[in-house]
Design a protein around this motif. Structure first.
Motif, mmCIF file in Angstrom:
data_model
loop_
_atom_site.group_PDB
_atom_site.id
_atom_site.type_symbol
_atom_site.label_atom_id
_atom_site.label_comp_id
_atom_site.label_asym_id
_atom_site.label_seq_id
_atom_site.Cartn_x
_atom_site.Cartn_y
_atom_site.Cartn_z
ATOM 1 N N GLU A 12 0.812 -1.216 0.000
ATOM 2 C CA GLU A 12 0.000 0.000 0.000
ATOM 3 C C GLU A 12 0.848 1.270 0.000
ATOM 4 O O GLU A 12 0.322 2.374 -0.144
ATOM 5 N N TYR A 13 2.157 1.127 0.162
ATOM 6 C CA TYR A 13 3.024 2.286 0.349
ATOM 7 C C TYR A 13 4.022 2.464 -0.789
ATOM 8 O O TYR A 13 4.581 1.504 -1.319
ATOM 9 N N ILE A 14 4.241 3.715 -1.112
ATOM 10 C CA ILE A 14 5.391 4.109 -1.905
ATOM 11 C C ILE A 14 6.615 3.975 -1.002
ATOM 12 O O ILE A 14 6.560 4.291 0.196
ATOM 13 N N VAL A 15 7.729 3.533 -1.564
ATOM 14 C CA VAL A 15 8.959 3.398 -0.782
ATOM 15 C C VAL A 15 10.060 4.224 -1.434
ATOM 16 O O VAL A 15 10.203 4.218 -2.661
ATOM 17 N N ALA A 16 10.800 4.920 -0.609
ATOM 18 C CA ALA A 16 11.896 5.749 -1.107
ATOM 19 C C ALA A 16 13.118 5.574 -0.224
ATOM 20 O O ALA A 16 13.019 5.145 0.931
ATOM 21 N N TRP A 17 14.243 5.913 -0.794
ATOM 22 C CA TRP A 17 15.492 5.980 -0.032
ATOM 23 C C TRP A 17 15.962 7.435 -0.039
ATOM 24 O O TRP A 17 15.920 8.098 -1.079
ATOM 25 N N PHE A 18 16.411 7.879 1.109
ATOM 26 C CA PHE A 18 17.028 9.185 1.268
ATOM 27 C C PHE A 18 18.385 8.972 1.935
ATOM 28 O O PHE A 18 18.661 7.903 2.481
ATOM 29 N N ARG A 19 19.200 10.011 1.894
ATOM 30 C CA ARG A 19 20.479 9.920 2.587
ATOM 31 C C ARG A 19 20.835 11.277 3.175
ATOM 32 O O ARG A 19 20.374 12.316 2.706
ATOM 33 N N GLN A 20 21.656 11.222 4.201
ATOM 34 C CA GLN A 20 22.093 12.459 4.847
ATOM 35 C C GLN A 20 23.558 12.326 5.212
ATOM 36 O O GLN A 20 23.930 11.457 6.008
ATOM 37 N N ALA A 21 24.341 13.213 4.636
ATOM 38 C CA ALA A 21 25.764 13.272 4.933
ATOM 39 C C ALA A 21 25.988 14.265 6.074
ATOM 40 O O ALA A 21 25.164 15.160 6.290
ATOM 41 N N PRO A 22 27.105 14.141 6.786
ATOM 42 C CA PRO A 22 27.373 15.056 7.906
ATOM 43 C C PRO A 22 27.354 16.516 7.454
ATOM 44 O O PRO A 22 27.974 16.875 6.448
ATOM 45 N N GLY A 23 26.612 17.328 8.178
ATOM 46 C CA GLY A 23 26.559 18.745 7.869
ATOM 47 C C GLY A 23 25.693 19.115 6.690
ATOM 48 O O GLY A 23 25.638 20.290 6.299
ATOM 49 N N LYS A 24 24.999 18.136 6.121
ATOM 50 C CA LYS A 24 24.151 18.405 4.958
ATOM 51 C C LYS A 24 22.714 18.014 5.243
ATOM 52 O O LYS A 24 22.424 17.256 6.162
ATOM 53 N N GLU A 25 21.818 18.546 4.437
ATOM 54 C CA GLU A 25 20.413 18.202 4.572
ATOM 55 C C GLU A 25 20.153 16.811 4.000
ATOM 56 O O GLU A 25 20.895 16.322 3.148
ATOM 57 N N ARG A 26 19.078 16.204 4.472
ATOM 58 C CA ARG A 26 18.677 14.916 3.936
ATOM 59 C C ARG A 26 18.270 15.096 2.474
ATOM 60 O O ARG A 26 17.558 16.054 2.130
ATOM 61 N N GLU A 27 18.723 14.200 1.612
ATOM 62 C CA GLU A 27 18.426 14.328 0.193
ATOM 63 C C GLU A 27 17.815 13.053 -0.367
ATOM 64 O O GLU A 27 18.097 11.944 0.094
ATOM 65 N N ALA A 45 27.141 8.538 3.590
ATOM 66 C CA ALA A 45 25.999 9.146 4.267
ATOM 67 C C ALA A 45 25.293 8.079 5.093
ATOM 68 O O ALA A 45 25.590 6.886 4.967
ATOM 69 N N VAL A 46 24.359 8.526 5.898
ATOM 70 C CA VAL A 46 23.407 7.610 6.515
ATOM 71 C C VAL A 46 22.233 7.484 5.555
ATOM 72 O O VAL A 46 21.665 8.498 5.125
ATOM 73 N N TYR A 83 9.396 13.108 -4.094
ATOM 74 C CA TYR A 83 10.837 13.227 -3.898
ATOM 75 C C TYR A 83 11.177 14.007 -2.629
ATOM 76 O O TYR A 83 12.351 14.240 -2.345
ATOM 77 N N TYR A 84 10.158 14.396 -1.880
ATOM 78 C CA TYR A 84 10.369 15.264 -0.734
ATOM 79 C C TYR A 84 10.227 14.486 0.566
ATOM 80 O O TYR A 84 9.227 13.806 0.790
ATOM 81 N N SER A 85 11.192 14.623 1.439
ATOM 82 C CA SER A 85 11.196 13.836 2.671
ATOM 83 C C SER A 85 9.974 14.122 3.537
ATOM 84 O O SER A 85 9.480 13.229 4.220
ATOM 85 N N ALA A 86 9.481 15.346 3.499
ATOM 86 C CA ALA A 86 8.331 15.703 4.332
ATOM 87 C C ALA A 86 7.068 14.932 3.949
ATOM 88 O O ALA A 86 6.126 14.855 4.744
ATOM 89 N N ALA A 87 7.054 14.370 2.769
ATOM 90 C CA ALA A 87 5.869 13.634 2.302
ATOM 91 C C ALA A 87 5.798 12.213 2.845
ATOM 92 O O ALA A 87 4.777 11.546 2.695
ATOM 93 N N TYR A 88 6.858 11.765 3.474
ATOM 94 C CA TYR A 88 6.924 10.380 3.942
ATOM 95 C C TYR A 88 6.683 10.324 5.447
ATOM 96 O O TYR A 88 7.405 10.945 6.222
ATOM 97 N N ALA A 89 5.690 9.538 5.847
ATOM 98 C CA ALA A 89 5.287 9.495 7.247
ATOM 99 C C ALA A 89 6.075 8.465 8.058
ATOM 100 O O ALA A 89 6.164 8.583 9.280
ATOM 101 N N TYR A 90 6.624 7.481 7.373
ATOM 102 C CA TYR A 90 7.272 6.372 8.090
ATOM 103 C C TYR A 90 8.737 6.261 7.665
ATOM 104 O O TYR A 90 9.047 6.273 6.477
ATOM 105 N N TRP A 91 9.592 6.108 8.675
ATOM 106 C CA TRP A 91 11.039 6.092 8.436
ATOM 107 C C TRP A 91 11.696 4.975 9.217
ATOM 108 O O TRP A 91 11.327 4.705 10.360
ATOM 109 N N GLY A 92 12.702 4.370 8.592
ATOM 110 C CA GLY A 92 13.566 3.472 9.312
ATOM 111 C C GLY A 92 14.654 4.253 10.020
ATOM 112 O O GLY A 92 14.800 5.463 9.829
#
Length: 121
Positions: free
Chosen positions: A30-45, A91-92, A103-112
């Motif tokens: 039922e869910y769209i799945v995405a991967w994001f990453r965040q490097a030190p000192g940078k925003e999540r992308e 990155a993490v 493509y926007y992190s704010a649109a995703y309600a569930y995170w690992g």
């Protein structure tokens, strides 16, 4: 839905890693799945996103041609195959689930919790 990312580690430039995202608690398909990453000192992308059935995928320009996102709705898992890794991929990495193809992190309600990927030069 609960998500757990795994598979990160230390790899040399040019190497490969495969990240996994295991889901539980709700119907994964039922869910769209995405991967994001965040490097030190940078925003999540944004890195990559896959549709409910897996028939549509989109990648960030920085990983296009090197990374592949996939999902298995029977096993309730998603994966990110990362090839030709570069130091700038360090990155993490987080998997996320949401209701819209986005493509926007704010649109995703569930995170690992995220898994660390470190690429040495």
């Amino acid at each position: 839905v609960q998500l757990q990312a795994s598979g990160g580690g230390l790899v040399q430039a040019g190497g490969s890693l495969r990240l996994a995202c295991a889901a539980s608690g709700r119907t994964f398909s039922e869910y769209i799945v995405a991967w994001f990453r965040q490097a030190p000192g940078k925003e999540r992308e944004f890195v990559a996103v896959i549709s409910w059935s897996g028939g549509r995928t989109t990648y960030a320009d920085s990983v296009k041609g090197r990374f592949t996102i996939s999902r298995d709705n029977v096993k309730d898992t998603a994966s990110l195959q990362m090839n030709s890794l570069k130091p700038e991929d360090t990155a993490v990495y987080y998997c996320a689930a949401g209701s819209t193809y986005n493509y926007y992190s704010a649109a995703y309600a569930y995170w690992g919790r995220g898994t660390q990927v470190t690429v040495s030069s």
